[in-house]
Enzyme design. Structure first.
Site: not given
Lengths: 328, 328, 328, 328
Positions: D78-79, D197, D240
């Site tokens: 997402s980042n 994750k 993560v």
């Protein structure tokens, strides 16, 4: 039923000719906003069992929709499974719809993407294949950051560069966010933003959007048949209603009763549409919409994965929601 | 202004005499449901600076409300800060309101508690001091367990034992849950359950509640002035509106326009009520309602803690929401 | 099994004598905060089939709990159905627990009410019957207004007047709101606020609460056995765990392993507690907790309405969640 | 600083050679699952002021990350603003990262799209340019229909066809839904699905995922540095962590302390990471992450619109969250 060859011919009119015609009609309208009032089905996208686009079935649906007094069609609203189409497919579907549909029907094409730049480009492409207006959904992945500032910036950039009018689109059930009212009010002043499709169903908000944008020629469309009459009562001028894929004439009839101020009759009809509408939207979603289309003589076709077909028990529930209201 | 002595006299009519009169009128109505259609302010409860009940201010408010064409008053809806009153205070306030209010105005008393047994008892006490009906909120603390089964059981127990008709009350902004539609439909069949106050504002749901209970003489009241007109459009017969504490005549005027089918005029008025209504409900809450009451000639008084007075900036925002719509 | 007479005797020790003894021990501790570290079951309240308090069963549970290495008991946490008890019942239950329980076990009594004034009074009454500390839940009905300002004011007023130490209590699953972190930090500085029971389960928040209150002798308790080990890992010093009503020794064993730094063993045990814990809390709630208590030799008893007994299929699910982890 | 030419050379190694090497190493590992334990920054994607991909800055970041004891990098979590990249850009970024990064570091590439077919294709392309594994986010637009059945079908299709191992990815803050636990358990049995994750932060759920998949060699990674230690305590094997883009060595140090069982030291470090982590994730998001990267010697660069740069006051808040914990 039409043969494949016939269908291909239907789409054969040259696009460049088409677009030229379209531009002329648009320039005639210079100086006033596009009138988007009326009813639109946000059309479903039929797929084959292999999940390929089924243009043949699409065309047959379009033939039938052309006979219903819709103002036009919304192509690639949420019910069109647009997030499951490639960029090319999105453009191709709009192109074909525009070529097939009688010229007096509007095509409003969903051109929203997550990034502003992708939305700008998709908007241009949609206009390029003849969309009369674009419907631009709120980006939503980074929902925590999609505040008024970000969304106003996004829609302004898109509207600045769009060759055709822009309709704002707020659909919290899918996006997890509502376009804030202060952003709506600011964006309504943009000369190229002509309206809002509000699928959230907060009728107070719909009334307020109309009230706060008076004098701006800003048009609010109800995003569902479930609150269509109520939306008309507080000043909406139309609706983009999934249920119109199935019960198109009835939704148009409800519009007519509202516009003519025949509220008693409208109410009776509205009531009977609430449950079928809920069934094909929030309760059972696009797969149910497509199933119901089959029952009513349209082609729903398969969904693309990960959307799954409805189960047998869901199918029965769906049928009940139509039959208990006298539609099946 | 009235002296304290005069106020005491107003409440002096013997309760037993009163209750006898009331029972007679109730028995006359045997065989048909209580007509609860119309507008009700869910009255605020004025407190002194020391957070004691201020019956004097309450009485003065009642005098003024008696001149407005309300159908009656709701005493101890959410806006009455009922969760902050002791059991004795809850009963006493209802008792005084009933004694003060002209007999032709209904008193609907909030009697909801978390447990069924407490609600049953409170309902009896409310009836005992003259409430014409009770408004029973969904219990909500164990919200994960408050499903249709539990809520149907709860309301059935309460209605079975209640000496007066019961109005269901769904207010998700406070309780965090909605009374499920299937429970509404089942409960509507109970001879002692006459209606639903729905404050959630989902207009589709309101329309559906009317539709699904047709023939049952079940009456749906809008729980807010923000969607009052829309609620009338889909079949509601009245409203319990916080804003009616402040702009009572205007809310009643909106009712009249809706009932008479003058939708164009109604719309204009409805629009101007949305922002003031939002300000005194979801935006700024009971403390803002009480502040606005002061501006319009009523006594709001203090809130009980932990509710805090609105801040200076909130006060300005509140004023703007009234003034920008022409009310201040 | 004990006869009713015997049970009555157990509660016969004079309260005034008791309270005197208690005050002495409290004064001995002057100058330092009450140590609340350790494990507490938030005890269930057994009712008869007629939904009356069953003090006999309660007493028998207390006898059993006294033999488990709990730090004490929480009386009238959410699992105690306190919102369904009258004020008198709430006080009476705490009184009886204090009289029955060995003096070296703490009694932490839930004294939270919606209004500040009611909470102040209830706190005094709980202290008056011997509570060693009170657990004060966030008021929640007007959740839109329960911001840091309001909650800080509320807890400060309560702590200022409380004769015994105050433990803050945040339980969003029931209240629909979390005590904001900035309020926690400010309140931790109050000399009479000794800790926080956090049932929300956001482990980042629990770690932050410990970190931001370092040096303040502020103690954080995990509000559930589901995240007890993780909470210890980031600095919590105990837990108030519904599951400890059923598997008390095991929860205490988990505590011991964490405190002794035997993390590998702790992890194995923690894992086996997650599903049983979820079953008796968020999945199936208090009625399941009471059912499971019966299976493990305690008295659950009935719930008060509107809480309903679990269904047969829920009972099977509940059993599976215990048996698949080796507890049944 | 490197010149543009040097950077281009870094990426010059033939992809086909590379992929061949990779396949060999993969085949050597036949018979056992890829070990993904350890720390990964989900790298940010630097853009120029014109919002073009800035490969030069990316390369410089990679040079620095190569010296930190990361297990590897997650590219297009997402980042990484992956929803704002075109399909070509997504593949190109992964390709460049793989070519630049030392072979002993894993590249886990985000390949999730809304439709199953697009995800399948993207997964193949990511593998084709050398991704060691793919991270596949839950599709989310039709969230009402993304139940266990749909999601299990989706991930199974993707894993069946993927040339490299698949890591499931649940990130409710962005998607509005959690991958249900029963789907996790079923999917963990797939030979090509090696882990999860989990960015939701529900530590109970993380513990349960570990517990329920024991014996399946299924690896759970914490999706944030805020709950990294707690996740290790209940059996996670890595993380993560957005914050690792900024404080990479510190996050790796926290990992080391957890793995070595030095929980006291770990706790001290964990505490100091909570606020900086929250600042660059849920509080202020990707724009803040990129700003903080600049402060710590990395290139954040601009975001693509509609993400907006943080405001001056947000920047101050961000700085405080780092400085008050001793990092600035």
């Amino acid at each position: 039923m039409l043969g494949v060859g016939a269908v291909k011919n239907m789409f054969a009119l040259s696009r460049s000719v088409y677009v030229t015609l379209w531009k002329r009609s648009a320039s005639q309208a210079a100086g006033q906003r596009l009138d988007i009032s009326g009813i639109y089905p946000p059309i479903a996208t039929p797929f084959t069992k292999q999940e390929e686009l089924d243009y043949h079935k699409l065309e047959e649906n379009l033939q039938k929709y052309a006979k219903i007094p819709f103002k036009g069609l919304v192509v690639q609203g949420s019910n069109g499974e647009y997030p499951y189409l490639t960029e090319e497919e999105r453009v191709e579907v709009v192109s074909r719809v525009r070529l097939s549909l009688p010229r007096d029907k509007l095509v409003i094409a969903g051109s929203g993407c997550e990034s502003t730049r992708a939305t700008v480009r998709m908007t241009e492409r949609m206009a390029g294949v003849g969309a009369d207006a674009v419907l631009v959904v709120t980006p939503c992945f980074y929902k925590g950051k999609m505040d008024s500032r970000a969304l106003t910036h996004h829609f302004t950039q898109v509207a600045d560069s769009s060759p055709v009018p822009v309709v704002l689109y707020s659909v919290p059930a899918n996006t997890g966010l509502e376009l804030p009212m202060d952003a709506v009010c600011r964006l309504a002043q943009h000369p190229n933003i002509v309206g809002l499709k509000d699928s959230g169903g907060d009728i107070t908000r719909i009334g307020l959007a109309v009230h706060k944008t008076r004098g701006l020629d800003f048009q609010v469309l109800a995003g569902s048949a479930g609150f269509l009459m109520a939306a008309y009562s507080v000043g909406a001028v139309g609706g983009v209603c999934a249920l119109a894929n199935v019960l198109g004439r009835q939704v148009c009839e409800l519009e007519r009763l509202c516009v003519e101020g025949r509220w008693e009759e409208a109410r009776e009809l509205q009531w009977r549409l609430i449950e079928p509408n809920a069934a094909v939207t929030r309760k059972l979603g696009v797969p149910a919409l497509k199933q119901a289309m089959e029952w009513f003589g349209f082609h729903g076709g398969a969904c693309r994965s990960p959307l799954q077909p409805i189960t047998e028990s869901e199918s029965q529930q769906l049928r009940r929601d139509f039959s208990s209201n006298g539609w099946l």
